[in-house]
Design a protein around this motif. Structure first.
Motif, PDB file in Angstrom:
ATOM      1  N   TYR A  29       0.870  -1.168   0.000  1.00  0.00           N
ATOM      2  CA  TYR A  29       0.000   0.000   0.000  1.00  0.00           C
ATOM      3  C   TYR A  29       0.912   1.225   0.000  1.00  0.00           C
ATOM      4  O   TYR A  29       1.319   1.705   1.050  1.00  0.00           O
ATOM      5  N   PRO A  30       1.283   1.765  -1.157  1.00  0.00           N
ATOM      6  CA  PRO A  30       2.227   2.890  -1.209  1.00  0.00           C
ATOM      7  C   PRO A  30       1.622   4.181  -0.641  1.00  0.00           C
ATOM      8  O   PRO A  30       0.410   4.335  -0.542  1.00  0.00           O
ATOM      9  N   ALA A  31       2.518   5.109  -0.297  1.00  0.00           N
ATOM     10  CA  ALA A  31       2.086   6.409   0.235  1.00  0.00           C
ATOM     11  C   ALA A  31       1.181   7.109  -0.780  1.00  0.00           C
ATOM     12  O   ALA A  31       1.474   7.159  -1.983  1.00  0.00           O
ATOM     13  N   GLY A  32       0.062   7.624  -0.292  1.00  0.00           N
ATOM     14  CA  GLY A  32      -0.885   8.341  -1.141  1.00  0.00           C
ATOM     15  C   GLY A  32      -1.873   7.457  -1.863  1.00  0.00           C
ATOM     16  O   GLY A  32      -2.820   7.966  -2.472  1.00  0.00           O
ATOM     17  N   LYS A  33      -1.664   6.143  -1.816  1.00  0.00           N
ATOM     18  CA  LYS A  33      -2.550   5.227  -2.537  1.00  0.00           C
ATOM     19  C   LYS A  33      -3.681   4.733  -1.641  1.00  0.00           C
ATOM     20  O   LYS A  33      -3.607   4.798  -0.409  1.00  0.00           O
ATOM     21  N   LYS A  34      -4.684   4.201  -2.281  1.00  0.00           N
ATOM     22  CA  LYS A  34      -5.884   3.766  -1.582  1.00  0.00           C
ATOM     23  C   LYS A  34      -5.729   2.342  -1.059  1.00  0.00           C
ATOM     24  O   LYS A  34      -5.187   1.470  -1.738  1.00  0.00           O
ATOM     25  N   LEU A  35      -6.213   2.132   0.178  1.00  0.00           N
ATOM     26  CA  LEU A  35      -6.244   0.782   0.730  1.00  0.00           C
ATOM     27  C   LEU A  35      -7.406   0.006   0.110  1.00  0.00           C
ATOM     28  O   LEU A  35      -8.327   0.586  -0.474  1.00  0.00           O
ATOM     29  N   ASP A  36      -7.367  -1.318   0.270  1.00  0.00           N
ATOM     30  CA  ASP A  36      -8.530  -2.118  -0.093  1.00  0.00           C
ATOM     31  C   ASP A  36      -9.723  -1.648   0.738  1.00  0.00           C
ATOM     32  O   ASP A  36      -9.568  -1.179   1.866  1.00  0.00           O
ATOM     33  N   SER A  37     -10.898  -1.782   0.194  1.00  0.00           N
ATOM     34  CA  SER A  37     -12.093  -1.309   0.887  1.00  0.00           C
ATOM     35  C   SER A  37     -12.372  -2.168   2.123  1.00  0.00           C
ATOM     36  O   SER A  37     -11.871  -3.294   2.257  1.00  0.00           O
ATOM     37  N   ILE A  38     -13.186  -1.634   3.015  1.00  0.00           N
ATOM     38  CA  ILE A  38     -13.566  -2.375   4.214  1.00  0.00           C
ATOM     39  C   ILE A  38     -14.228  -3.693   3.837  1.00  0.00           C
ATOM     40  O   ILE A  38     -13.941  -4.741   4.431  1.00  0.00           O
ATOM     41  N   ARG A  39     -15.081  -3.638   2.830  1.00  0.00           N
ATOM     42  CA  ARG A  39     -15.781  -4.858   2.413  1.00  0.00           C
ATOM     43  C   ARG A  39     -14.809  -5.902   1.877  1.00  0.00           C
ATOM     44  O   ARG A  39     -14.911  -7.093   2.198  1.00  0.00           O
ATOM     45  N   VAL A  40     -13.817  -5.473   1.085  1.00  0.00           N
ATOM     46  CA  VAL A  40     -12.823  -6.405   0.526  1.00  0.00           C
ATOM     47  C   VAL A  40     -11.988  -7.022   1.638  1.00  0.00           C
ATOM     48  O   VAL A  40     -11.731  -8.234   1.663  1.00  0.00           O
ATOM     49  N   LEU A  41     -11.549  -6.211   2.603  1.00  0.00           N
ATOM     50  CA  LEU A  41     -10.736  -6.727   3.707  1.00  0.00           C
ATOM     51  C   LEU A  41     -11.542  -7.675   4.591  1.00  0.00           C
ATOM     52  O   LEU A  41     -11.032  -8.712   5.039  1.00  0.00           O
ATOM     53  N   ALA A  42     -12.804  -7.340   4.816  1.00  0.00           N
ATOM     54  CA  ALA A  42     -13.654  -8.214   5.630  1.00  0.00           C
ATOM     55  C   ALA A  42     -13.828  -9.569   4.952  1.00  0.00           C
ATOM     56  O   ALA A  42     -13.795 -10.621   5.610  1.00  0.00           O
ATOM     57  N   ARG A  43     -13.996  -9.561   3.632  1.00  0.00           N
ATOM     58  CA  ARG A  43     -14.157 -10.808   2.894  1.00  0.00           C
ATOM     59  C   ARG A  43     -12.844 -11.592   2.868  1.00  0.00           C
ATOM     60  O   ARG A  43     -12.831 -12.821   3.027  1.00  0.00           O
ATOM     61  N   GLU A  44     -11.700 -10.888   2.692  1.00  0.00           N
ATOM     62  CA  GLU A  44     -10.390 -11.560   2.631  1.00  0.00           C
ATOM     63  C   GLU A  44     -10.080 -12.292   3.936  1.00  0.00           C
ATOM     64  O   GLU A  44      -9.597 -13.429   3.915  1.00  0.00           O
ATOM     65  N   PHE A  45     -10.369 -11.638   5.064  1.00  0.00           N
ATOM     66  CA  PHE A  45      -9.976 -12.218   6.347  1.00  0.00           C
ATOM     67  C   PHE A  45     -11.137 -12.891   7.081  1.00  0.00           C
ATOM     68  O   PHE A  45     -10.971 -13.354   8.210  1.00  0.00           O
ATOM     69  N   LYS A  46     -12.306 -12.947   6.424  1.00  0.00           N
ATOM     70  CA  LYS A  46     -13.467 -13.638   6.984  1.00  0.00           C
ATOM     71  C   LYS A  46     -13.828 -13.076   8.359  1.00  0.00           C
ATOM     72  O   LYS A  46     -13.983 -13.801   9.347  1.00  0.00           O
ATOM     73  N   ILE A  47     -13.936 -11.743   8.400  1.00  0.00           N
ATOM     74  CA  ILE A  47     -14.284 -11.052   9.638  1.00  0.00           C
ATOM     75  C   ILE A  47     -15.366 -10.019   9.338  1.00  0.00           C
ATOM     76  O   ILE A  47     -15.713  -9.770   8.181  1.00  0.00           O
ATOM     77  N   SER A  48     -15.875  -9.401  10.376  1.00  0.00           N
ATOM     78  CA  SER A  48     -16.937  -8.408  10.201  1.00  0.00           C
ATOM     79  C   SER A  48     -16.365  -7.050   9.802  1.00  0.00           C
ATOM     80  O   SER A  48     -15.182  -6.761  10.028  1.00  0.00           O
ATOM     81  N   ASP A  49     -17.226  -6.208   9.232  1.00  0.00           N
ATOM     82  CA  ASP A  49     -16.819  -4.837   8.910  1.00  0.00           C
ATOM     83  C   ASP A  49     -16.378  -4.092  10.172  1.00  0.00           C
ATOM     84  O   ASP A  49     -15.485  -3.244  10.130  1.00  0.00           O
ATOM     85  N   ARG A  50     -16.993  -4.421  11.298  1.00  0.00           N
ATOM     86  CA  ARG A  50     -16.674  -3.743  12.563  1.00  0.00           C
ATOM     87  C   ARG A  50     -15.215  -3.983  12.969  1.00  0.00           C
ATOM     88  O   ARG A  50     -14.517  -3.058  13.404  1.00  0.00           O
ATOM     89  N   VAL A  51     -14.742  -5.219  12.801  1.00  0.00           N
ATOM     90  CA  VAL A  51     -13.342  -5.536  13.144  1.00  0.00           C
ATOM     91  C   VAL A  51     -12.393  -4.770  12.231  1.00  0.00           C
ATOM     92  O   VAL A  51     -11.375  -4.235  12.679  1.00  0.00           O
ATOM     93  N   VAL A  52     -12.731  -4.698  10.944  1.00  0.00           N
ATOM     94  CA  VAL A  52     -11.882  -3.949  10.008  1.00  0.00           C
ATOM     95  C   VAL A  52     -11.839  -2.472  10.414  1.00  0.00           C
ATOM     96  O   VAL A  52     -10.767  -1.855  10.428  1.00  0.00           O
ATOM     97  N   ASN A  53     -12.983  -1.937  10.743  1.00  0.00           N
ATOM     98  CA  ASN A  53     -13.037  -0.527  11.162  1.00  0.00           C
ATOM     99  C   ASN A  53     -12.179  -0.275  12.400  1.00  0.00           C
ATOM    100  O   ASN A  53     -11.504   0.750  12.503  1.00  0.00           O
ATOM    101  N   GLN A  54     -12.188  -1.207  13.337  1.00  0.00           N
ATOM    102  CA  GLN A  54     -11.382  -1.051  14.553  1.00  0.00           C
ATOM    103  C   GLN A  54      -9.888  -1.064  14.226  1.00  0.00           C
ATOM    104  O   GLN A  54      -9.108  -0.311  14.818  1.00  0.00           O
ATOM    105  N   ALA A  55      -9.494  -1.905  13.263  1.00  0.00           N
ATOM    106  CA  ALA A  55      -8.091  -1.942  12.845  1.00  0.00           C
ATOM    107  C   ALA A  55      -7.705  -0.635  12.159  1.00  0.00           C
ATOM    108  O   ALA A  55      -6.609  -0.094  12.377  1.00  0.00           O
ATOM    109  N   LEU A  56      -8.608  -0.114  11.337  1.00  0.00           N
ATOM    110  CA  LEU A  56      -8.335   1.155  10.648  1.00  0.00           C
ATOM    111  C   LEU A  56      -8.248   2.317  11.643  1.00  0.00           C
ATOM    112  O   LEU A  56      -7.457   3.245  11.466  1.00  0.00           O
TER     113      LEU A  56
END
Length: 376
Positions: A29-56
């Motif tokens: 994830y280079p400087a200035g670039k966009k991270l994967d969306s919350i939905r994509v990360l939740a699907r990748e790691f099989k977790i809830s959107d809430r957990v992703v939000n807490q990490a962010l």
């Protein structure tokens, strides 16, 4: 493989935070670039959107990401993983810093160590948190303590205290460190160990006085508690051994240990000084009141008719010369090494670091102020 371990004590948001931190550090994830969306990360790691939000939220707290409404989450251009705030926890083994809980000498030692840590921490964007940890009674309590370590970059322990937690702390933090008090604690590689040696304190005392030309060097030990008795006995013998090896006049009769409880310590010191008449006395205690009272009863002038020193952490009597452990320097060295490792990837020392003692001189020796080493 980037997988969240749901059976670990580390909370899932903290595990994801570390993975995303590594992706930013590696350039995925280079400087200035966009991270994967919350939905994509939740699907990748099989977790809830809430957990992703807490990490962010953790990344945002470190100023490593910027949320832009309707656009997404972007990696910060101005802040990097290398300059993010470091978090260090000092695993404090006492429930409170009170005289009835922690003796005055230990209180002074702890505050000086913490003060040294803060001095370096402030200069290097490192936050140091002191928190009380009781001894874990079972695995459930131990897992709870491990969760409290999650999110910190380093955990600092005092000697061999909290052994269970210390033995597994590396599962949660990058650096496990121990303050090595006097008699060195068990050392486990690759821990960071910084402290001092009791033997070096006695060596420092002997080296300081051996060129003074004393006619008779005495020693009297006055324990504060029953636990002090074996330690003070060892220190008396070490003073005798090192002193004689250095050519000091230390006769057997000039060594005395006051039995515990020390109800008649003052009278025993008076009798000892009358009998032996040493011109130098190693006062093997930091309980100075009986000594000063005894010297006063005999109308002796400290620094003129008798010189004396003690070994101790606290300046319980600022006018008395003493050998003191380098507590503030221990704190400074500890945080400096943690910063070097966590921020600049410099390796931790492969051996324990023992810092040299300091000499603080006062009028109990009457030495020239040219010989004074002030506390830093």
């Amino acid at each position: 493989m980037e997988v969240l371990q749901k059976d670990r004590s580390t909370p899932l948001p903290q595990q994801l935070y570390k993975i995303l931190l590594e992706r930013i550090s590696s350039g995925r994830y280079p400087a200035g670039k966009k991270l994967d969306s919350i939905r994509v990360l939740a699907r990748e790691f099989k977790i809830s959107d809430r957990v992703v939000n807490q990490a962010l939220e953790l990344l945002e707290k470190d100023s490593l990401i910027i949320r832009e409404p309707a656009r997404g989450v972007f990696v910060s251009r101005s802040n990097t993983v290398d300059n993010k705030p470091l978090r260090v926890i000092l695993v404090f083994p006492e429930v409170g810093i009170l005289p009835e809980v922690l003796p005055v000498g230990n209180w002074h030692a702890n505050t000086e160590i913490y003060r040294g840590m803060l001095e370096v921490g402030i200069a290097h964007n490192t936050h140091i948190h002191l928190e009380y940890f009781p001894e874990a009674e079972d695995n459930f309590a131990l897992n709870g303590q491990l969760q409290r370590l999650a999110g910190y970059d380093a955990a600092i322990f005092y000697g061999d205290q909290r052994r269970k937690l210390r033995s597994v702390a590396a599962n949660e933090v990058a650096v496990v460190a121990t303050v090595q008090f006097g008699a060195p604690a068990e050392y486990r590689e690759p821990e960071l160990a910084v402290g001092y040696s009791d033997r070096e304190l006695v060596e420092c005392l002997v080296d300081t006085i051996k060129s003074r030309g004393y006619r008779k060097c005495g020693c009297i030990a006055v324990p504060r508690t029953s636990d002090d008795v074996p330690f003070l006995h060892w220190r008396t013998l070490e003073y005798c051994r090192l002193g004689r090896a250095a050519g000091l006049p230390v006769p057997d009769g000039a060594l005395q240990e006051v039995p515990f409880p020390v109800v008649a310590a003052e009278d025993e010191i008076v009798a000892f000084l009358r009998r032996e008449k040493p011109d130098f006395l190693f006062y093997n205690s930091d309980h100075l009141e009986p000594l000063y009272n005894a010297v006063s009863k005999l109308n002796l002038q400290p620094g003129r008719e008798i010189d004396f020193m003690y070994i101790g952490a606290s300046s319980v009597c600022p006018i008395c010369s003493r050998v003191t452990p380098p507590f503030r320097q221990i704190g400074r060295e500890m945080i400096s090494r943690i910063v070097d490792y966590c921020r600049w990837k410099r390796p931790l020392p492969s051996e324990r670091i023992f810092l040299p003692p300091q000499i603080i001189t006062g009028n109990s020796t009457g030495w020239s102020h040219d010989n004074r080493t002030d506390e830093m």
